[in-house]
Design a protein around this motif. Structure first.
Motif, PDB file in Angstrom:
ATOM      1  N   SER A 536      41.877  34.596  51.917  1.00  0.00           N
ATOM      2  CA  SER A 536      41.235  33.302  51.696  1.00  0.00           C
ATOM      3  C   SER A 536      39.722  33.468  51.728  1.00  0.00           C
ATOM      4  CB  SER A 536      41.688  32.301  52.761  1.00  0.00           C
ATOM      5  OG  SER A 536      41.385  32.779  54.062  1.00  0.00           O
ATOM      6  N   GLY A 537      39.021  32.331  51.601  1.00  0.00           N
ATOM      7  CA  GLY A 537      37.567  32.350  51.573  1.00  0.00           C
ATOM      8  C   GLY A 537      37.048  32.633  50.180  1.00  0.00           C
ATOM      9  N   PRO A 538      35.739  32.730  50.035  1.00  0.00           N
ATOM     10  CA  PRO A 538      35.160  32.971  48.704  1.00  0.00           C
ATOM     11  C   PRO A 538      35.323  34.425  48.276  1.00  0.00           C
ATOM     12  CG  PRO A 538      33.431  32.930  50.367  1.00  0.00           C
ATOM     13  CD  PRO A 538      34.706  32.567  51.085  1.00  0.00           C
ATOM     14  N   ILE A 539      35.294  34.634  46.970  1.00  0.00           N
ATOM     15  CA  ILE A 539      35.248  35.984  46.436  1.00  0.00           C
ATOM     16  C   ILE A 539      33.821  36.494  46.622  1.00  0.00           C
ATOM     17  CG2 ILE A 539      35.465  37.418  44.369  1.00  0.00           C
ATOM     18  CD1 ILE A 539      37.494  35.399  43.314  1.00  0.00           C
ATOM     19  N   PRO A 540      33.634  37.596  47.337  1.00  0.00           N
ATOM     20  CA  PRO A 540      32.264  38.049  47.607  1.00  0.00           C
ATOM     21  C   PRO A 540      31.500  38.360  46.329  1.00  0.00           C
ATOM     22  CG  PRO A 540      33.847  39.219  48.991  1.00  0.00           C
ATOM     23  CD  PRO A 540      34.644  38.467  47.972  1.00  0.00           C
ATOM     24  N   ASP A 541      30.268  37.888  46.307  1.00  0.00           N
ATOM     25  CA  ASP A 541      29.408  38.139  45.158  1.00  0.00           C
ATOM     26  C   ASP A 541      29.154  39.643  44.987  1.00  0.00           C
ATOM     27  OD1 ASP A 541      27.470  36.895  43.118  1.00  0.00           O
ATOM     28  OD2 ASP A 541      26.178  38.265  44.237  1.00  0.00           O
ATOM     29  N   GLU A 542      29.217  40.403  46.089  1.00  0.00           N
ATOM     30  CA  GLU A 542      28.884  41.825  46.042  1.00  0.00           C
ATOM     31  C   GLU A 542      29.919  42.662  45.303  1.00  0.00           C
ATOM     32  OE1 GLU A 542      28.665  43.409  49.987  1.00  0.00           O
ATOM     33  OE2 GLU A 542      30.288  42.133  50.710  1.00  0.00           O
ATOM     34  N   ILE A 543      31.096  42.093  45.019  1.00  0.00           N
ATOM     35  CA  ILE A 543      32.064  42.845  44.197  1.00  0.00           C
ATOM     36  C   ILE A 543      31.455  43.194  42.849  1.00  0.00           C
ATOM     37  CG2 ILE A 543      34.242  42.641  42.936  1.00  0.00           C
ATOM     38  CD1 ILE A 543      35.457  41.289  45.282  1.00  0.00           C
ATOM     39  N   GLY A 544      30.605  42.315  42.351  1.00  0.00           N
ATOM     40  CA  GLY A 544      29.961  42.581  41.068  1.00  0.00           C
ATOM     41  C   GLY A 544      28.995  43.740  41.098  1.00  0.00           C
ATOM     42  N   ASP A 545      28.704  44.272  42.301  1.00  0.00           N
ATOM     43  CA  ASP A 545      27.794  45.411  42.414  1.00  0.00           C
ATOM     44  C   ASP A 545      28.519  46.747  42.458  1.00  0.00           C
ATOM     45  OD1 ASP A 545      25.600  43.683  42.525  1.00  0.00           O
ATOM     46  OD2 ASP A 545      25.757  43.460  44.704  1.00  0.00           O
ATOM     47  N   LEU A 546      29.865  46.724  42.386  1.00  0.00           N
ATOM     48  CA  LEU A 546      30.620  47.974  42.394  1.00  0.00           C
ATOM     49  C   LEU A 546      30.424  48.667  41.049  1.00  0.00           C
ATOM     50  CD1 LEU A 546      33.865  46.708  44.162  1.00  0.00           C
ATOM     51  CD2 LEU A 546      32.121  48.210  45.119  1.00  0.00           C
ATOM     52  N   PRO A 547      29.789  49.824  41.011  1.00  0.00           N
ATOM     53  CA  PRO A 547      29.308  50.383  39.738  1.00  0.00           C
ATOM     54  C   PRO A 547      30.393  50.866  38.793  1.00  0.00           C
ATOM     55  CG  PRO A 547      28.893  51.916  41.540  1.00  0.00           C
ATOM     56  CD  PRO A 547      29.377  50.649  42.171  1.00  0.00           C
ATOM     57  N   VAL A 548      31.556  51.296  39.306  1.00  0.00           N
ATOM     58  CA  VAL A 548      32.569  51.877  38.417  1.00  0.00           C
ATOM     59  C   VAL A 548      33.884  51.101  38.454  1.00  0.00           C
ATOM     60  CG1 VAL A 548      31.582  54.182  38.553  1.00  0.00           C
ATOM     61  CG2 VAL A 548      33.319  53.515  40.205  1.00  0.00           C
ATOM     62  N   LEU A 549      33.901  49.933  39.039  1.00  0.00           N
ATOM     63  CA  LEU A 549      35.138  49.169  39.127  1.00  0.00           C
ATOM     64  C   LEU A 549      35.582  48.722  37.737  1.00  0.00           C
ATOM     65  CD1 LEU A 549      37.051  47.992  41.361  1.00  0.00           C
ATOM     66  CD2 LEU A 549      35.882  45.819  41.009  1.00  0.00           C
ATOM     67  N   ASN A 550      36.824  49.037  37.368  1.00  0.00           N
ATOM     68  CA  ASN A 550      37.338  48.561  36.074  1.00  0.00           C
ATOM     69  C   ASN A 550      38.721  47.927  36.182  1.00  0.00           C
ATOM     70  OD1 ASN A 550      39.131  50.715  36.253  1.00  0.00           O
ATOM     71  ND2 ASN A 550      38.127  51.929  34.675  1.00  0.00           N
TER      72      ASN A 550
END
Length: 987
Positions: A536-550
């Motif tokens: 639960s809770g918000p989706i962390p904004d920092e996930i968008g900083d994962l450089p190779v996540l696909n």
């Protein structure tokens, strides 16, 4: 006054001093043999005319009379023709010129070396026929011509050798049948002929006359027919390897004559029938039997298993029935591999009790029962592989305490009960795979002791409780797969410490709480799957900083709030945020059909499509309802807008048609955030960032702010062969454009460059790629104005590129051989993550009718990177890619290009080998690197590069193994900084 001496009285004194002076000068003059060696023009350091004798020169050994008896010049960077003048040395008995670049034919005059006892010319570039005059050497005992390019037949005259004991012709281009005359060399003890192209034919029965023979190796030589009965007369034979041939039929009863055999390999042949009851008890010295990858059927003979074997390899056959209990009685058994046979019943109860068992692999059989408790009784077990059987029961306590275990794979059985605490903390284990069983209980905090663990796969069990915080101390962990269990509690916050983690799959559990703060620190994370939990809770904004996540799947949870706009920074192959409690608007990049299923089941979410908004709770039906309820006025507006767009596009089309390079047929491979029509407007000279004979590369900044790279190819262009360019970008059976489109259009991997779209129009073809701002590795390493790469960055580039190639070779369906791996085809993004590019000469790996590899009509590749065997075989093989990648590793370590005038006639790989031998590591490593903390890691990467560039393809590791070796280096970084002495990497 005494009379003055006459002139004649001084003459004896003058004569004495003259003789003394001439004798002294003679002692300082180089003798005749030294002069002869200098005239051979061999570039050997330390050879100088200032010496009186060559006996102290590098590689020179003299007999007790001061005459040159032996020359050992292995790896001395020799090239050109064979130095035939060496045969003028009257006492020369041993000549070794191995591991050089002698590239001529071997002259018939070599027979002038009359006193030779040993001649070693292995690992050179010798061509042409083997001189028949070699058999004229009356004292020759050892002849080694391995790893050259000799062609034609083995001279029948070889049967006249008088004292020959060793004949090694491994890895050449020899043809014709194996001559029966070899059976006349009755002094022969070792006969090694593997990896040649002999005509399909049986083993000559005359080889049975070699009664002194101790080793016979004729692997991969096209041998046919039955196992030769005549070999039963070779009573001193210790090593018999006839692997990878076309032999058929059963093993003959005459093999009972081999009473001194220590190793018999029948690997990868085409044997059929059953293992015969041959009276195996007669083979009392048999230590290693490998009859794997054949078509053997029937049962495993009990007498065979009763021998004092060290290794028994019968995997990939059709053997059935029980594994004889007698195998457990062997006091020497180290290795037992029986996988991929339809065996049944139990593992022998006392297996491992009486021997130092190290490797047990019985995967993909039909075995039942429990795991024997004595497998590690002697404290040696390293690999326990039990994949896909029907084993049941629990893990024995004795096995759980086996601290030598490194690989444990128990996937796909019915094992149950709680996993013992000690098992979680095995200190040497790097692979722990318990997937697909019935295990219960929790993960013990003792897992902190598993400091080498890189893969933890425990999915599809009944594990419960919380994941322990100690799991965050596993610095080497690359994969954590724990889906399909009943884990509860929160994701431990310590998990963000796993800096090497590439895959995190905790889906289908009962985990609650939120995503830990600091998730952006998992910079290697490629897959994040937390679906089917109670998060639960918000989706962390920092996930968008994962450089190779696909790969991102957060579906079927209770996440709330808005979707972070930062997710648009990701290059995702999969995005699933459905069935949550998300609200607000979807980010603009996710509007459209490509992500239509990514947000379903979020009633408060506004899904933007075509400028409108539909609620996530209704999915596509909302869109259809909106269309049905649209007013006539809205339809009219749409119509007018369409007319305007048509006029604009028509005008653009006119401009494109006037441009010869324009493209009219577009194919997209991803959902694009830009219009293809913009591309042609960016093909201006001011935007050119690269040129070649095949065309130009443009940097295109589009209206949405996105930057792409556009490669504009001309009609079937052939790249220039100069300046380290590609020799040939096209085969006669296809062009580079179609190859690149077909290959990159279907590949999805974080370390392979993305092909967004392409177009083709007549003689102009465009390829639109993701833009990688740091350019190619070759430019960064070898262009002076570029940034200097520190060692951690270079190592990361090596691992990234290895993972990309490993995907092509092992995970792509069908597999792909790149054929032009080089530093200029490894591109770097803004964070210096590496991606493999330029697939213009790539080939799908196909097997030919005879199960060989497809041959090419031309060589593809780049100077300095082409594997030695590729130049003369023209066979597509992943081993050629591995050689090229090894050169790239050497570039990263040395900072030098693959070809340099400083190397002379050598390339980088040969220069590194010779420099290491003569001067050591310090003269090889790039002086720009600061190696205080990474000296050991640099040395080991250098070892991997040299291994990949081995002259023999069979000696090169697979790319999957290369990735594993590099990952093991990652795990050793902290220990490397402590500067503790460590062994070299296990290959």
């Amino acid at each position: 006054m005494p009379p003055s001496p006459s002139l004649s009285s001084f003459f004896p004194i003058f004569l004495f001093f003259s003789i003394l002076q001439s004798t002294h000068l003679f002692s300082l003059a180089l003798n005749e043999e030294g002069i002869l060696l200098l005239r051979a023009n061999l570039p050997i350091p330390g050879w100088s005319a200032a010496a009186a004798t060559p006996c102290n020169w590098t590689g020179v050994a003299c007999n007790r009379f001061g005459s040159v008896a032996a020359l050992s010049l292995s790896g001395a960077s020799l090239s050109g023709a064979f130095p035939i003048s060496l045969c003028d040395l009257p006492s020369l008995s041993n000549l070794s010129l191995s591991n050089n670049s002698i590239n001529s034919s071997l002259p018939a005059a070599v027979s002038a070396c009359r006193n030779l006892v040993s001649l070693d010319l292995s690992q050179n570039l010798l061509v042409g026929s083997i001189p028949s005059t070699l058999s004229d050497l009356p004292f020759l005992r050892h002849l080694n011509l391995e790893g050259n390019s000799f062609s034609g037949q083995i001279p029948p005259s070889f049967g006249t050798f008088r004292q020959l004991e060793t004949l090694i012709l491994t890895e050449n281009l020899l043809t014709g049948p194996i001559p029966a005359a070899l059976g006349n060399i009755t002094t022969l003890k070792r006969l090694l002929l593997p990896y040649n192209h002999f005509s399909p034919s049986p083993i000559p029965p005359e080889l049975g006359n070699l009664t002194d023979l101790e080793e016979l190796w004729i692997s991969d030589c096209g041998l046919t027919g039955p196992f030769p009965p005549s070999l039963g007369r070779l009573q001193r034979l210790r090593n018999l390897d006839l692997s990878d041939n076309l032999l058929s039929g059963p093993l003959p009863s005459q093999i009972m004559g081999l009473t001194s055999i220590e190793q018999m390999e029948l690997y990868n042949n085409s044997f059929s029938g059953s293992l015969p009851q041959l009276g195996w008890s007669h083979l009392t010295n048999l230590r290693r039997l490998d009859a794997s990858m054949n078509k053997l059927s029937g049962t495993i003979p009990t007498e065979l298993c009763g021998l004092p074997l060290e290794s028994l390899n019968l995997y990939e056959n059709k053997l059935e029935g029980l594994i004889p209990e007698s195998i457990a009685l062997s006091a020497n058994l180290i290795e037992l591999k029986l996988f991929a046979n339809p065996l049944s019943g139990l593992l022998p109860r006392d297996l491992g009790k009486n021997s130092p068992l190290q490797i047990l692999d019985v995967s993909y059989c039909n075995l039942t029962g429990g795991i024997p408790e004595f497998l590690c009784s002697n404290g040696a077990l390293e690999a326990l592989i039990l994949i896909s059987n029907d084993f049941s029961g629990s893990i024995p306590a004795s096995v759980a305490k086996c601290r030598t275990l490194q690989r444990v794979r128990m996937r796909g059985n019915r094992l149950s009960g709680e996993v013992p605490d000690e098992f979680w903390g095995l200190p040497n284990a790097y692979l722990l795979e318990l997937h697909g069983n019935l295990f219960s209980g929790g993960v013990s905090p003792l897992i902190a002791g598993a400091t080498n663990l890189s893969t933890l796969s425990i999915s599809s069990n009944n594990f419960s409780g919380s994941l322990p915080r100690e799991i965050g101390s596993l610095d080497a962990l690359i994969e954590l797969s724990a889906s399909g269990n009943v884990f509860s509690g929160e994701i431990p916050s310590s998990i963000v410490n796993l800096k090497q983690l590439g895959r995190l799959d905790l889906s289908n559990n009962d985990i609650s709480g939120g995503i830990p703060i600091g998730i952006h620190e998992l910079v290697q994370l490629n897959e994040l799957n937390l679906a089917q939990n109670r998060l639960s809770g918000p989706i962390p904004d920092e996930i968008g900083d994962l450089p190779v996540l696909n790969y991102l799947d957060l579906s079927n949870n209770r996440f709330s709030g808005e979707i972070p706009a930062s997710l648009q920074n990701l290059k995702l192959n999969k995005l699933n945020l459905s069935s949550n409690l998300l609200t607000g608007n979807t980010p603009p990049l996710f509007a459209g059909d490509a992500y239509s299923d990514s947000f379903l089941g979020n009633p408060g979410l506004c899904i933007r499509a075509s400028g409108s908004c539909s609620r996530g709770g209704s999915g596509r039906s909302r869109v259809f309802l909106w269309i049905l309820r649209s007013s006539f006025a809205a339809a009219a507006l749409v119509f007018l807008a369409g007319v305007v767009c048509f006029v604009i596009k028509y005008r653009k089309l006119g401009r494109m048609k006037r441009n010869r390079g324009a493209a009219t047929k577009w194919t997209s491979f991803y959902k694009l955030g830009f219009s293809e029509s913009e591309i042609s407007d960016c093909l201006k000279e001011a935007n050119v960032i690269g040129r070649g004979a095949s065309g130009k590369v443009y940097q295109a900044v589009l209206s949405n702010g996105e930057t792409v790279a556009v490669k504009k190819l001309h009609d079937r262009a052939i790249r220039d062969a100069s300046s380290n360019a590609t020799i040939s970008s096209l085969d006669s059976d296809g062009d580079g454009f179609e190859t690149e489109v077909e290959t990159l259009g279907r590949i999805r991997h974080k370390n392979i460059v993305r092909l967004w779209c392409c177009c083709s129009a007549g003689r102009c073809k465009l390829l639109v790629y993701e833009y990688l701002p740091n350019g190619s590795l070759g430019d960064v390493l070898h262009k002076g104005a570029k940034r200097i790469l520190d060692w951690p960055t270079r190592f990361k580039i090596a691992l990234d590129a290895a993972e990309g190639l490993s995907y092509l070779h092992h995970d792509s369906v069908p597999p792909v051989v790149h054929r032009d791996v080089k530093s200029n085809n490894i591109l770097l993004d803004g964070d210096f993550c590496a991606k493999i590019a330029d697939f213009g000469v790539a080939k799908v790996v196909k097997k030919t009718a005879n199960n060989g590899l497809e041959s090419m009509s031309v060589i593809a590749g780049s100077y300095g990177y082409i594997a030695p065997e590729y130049a003369y075989t023209l066979r597509v093989n992943e081993k050629s890619d591995i050689y090229s990648f090894g050169v790239v590793l050497l570039e990263l370590v040395t900072g030098r290009p693959p070809i340099d005038p400083e190397f002379g006639e050598k390339d980088l790989a040969a220069w590194v080998r010779s420099t290491l031998e003569s001067h050591g590591t310090s003269d090889v490593v790039d002086p720009k690197l600061g190696l205080a903390k990474f000296e050991e890691q640099v040395g080991r990467l250098l070892d991997i590069g040299l291994l990949c560039t081995s002259n023999l393809p069979i000696a090169r590791p697979s790319m999957r193994r290369v990735v594993n070796m590099l990952q093991e280096l990652v795990a050793l970084i902290p220990k490397s900084q402590e500067k503790k002495p460590r062994n070299s990497i296990l290959i």
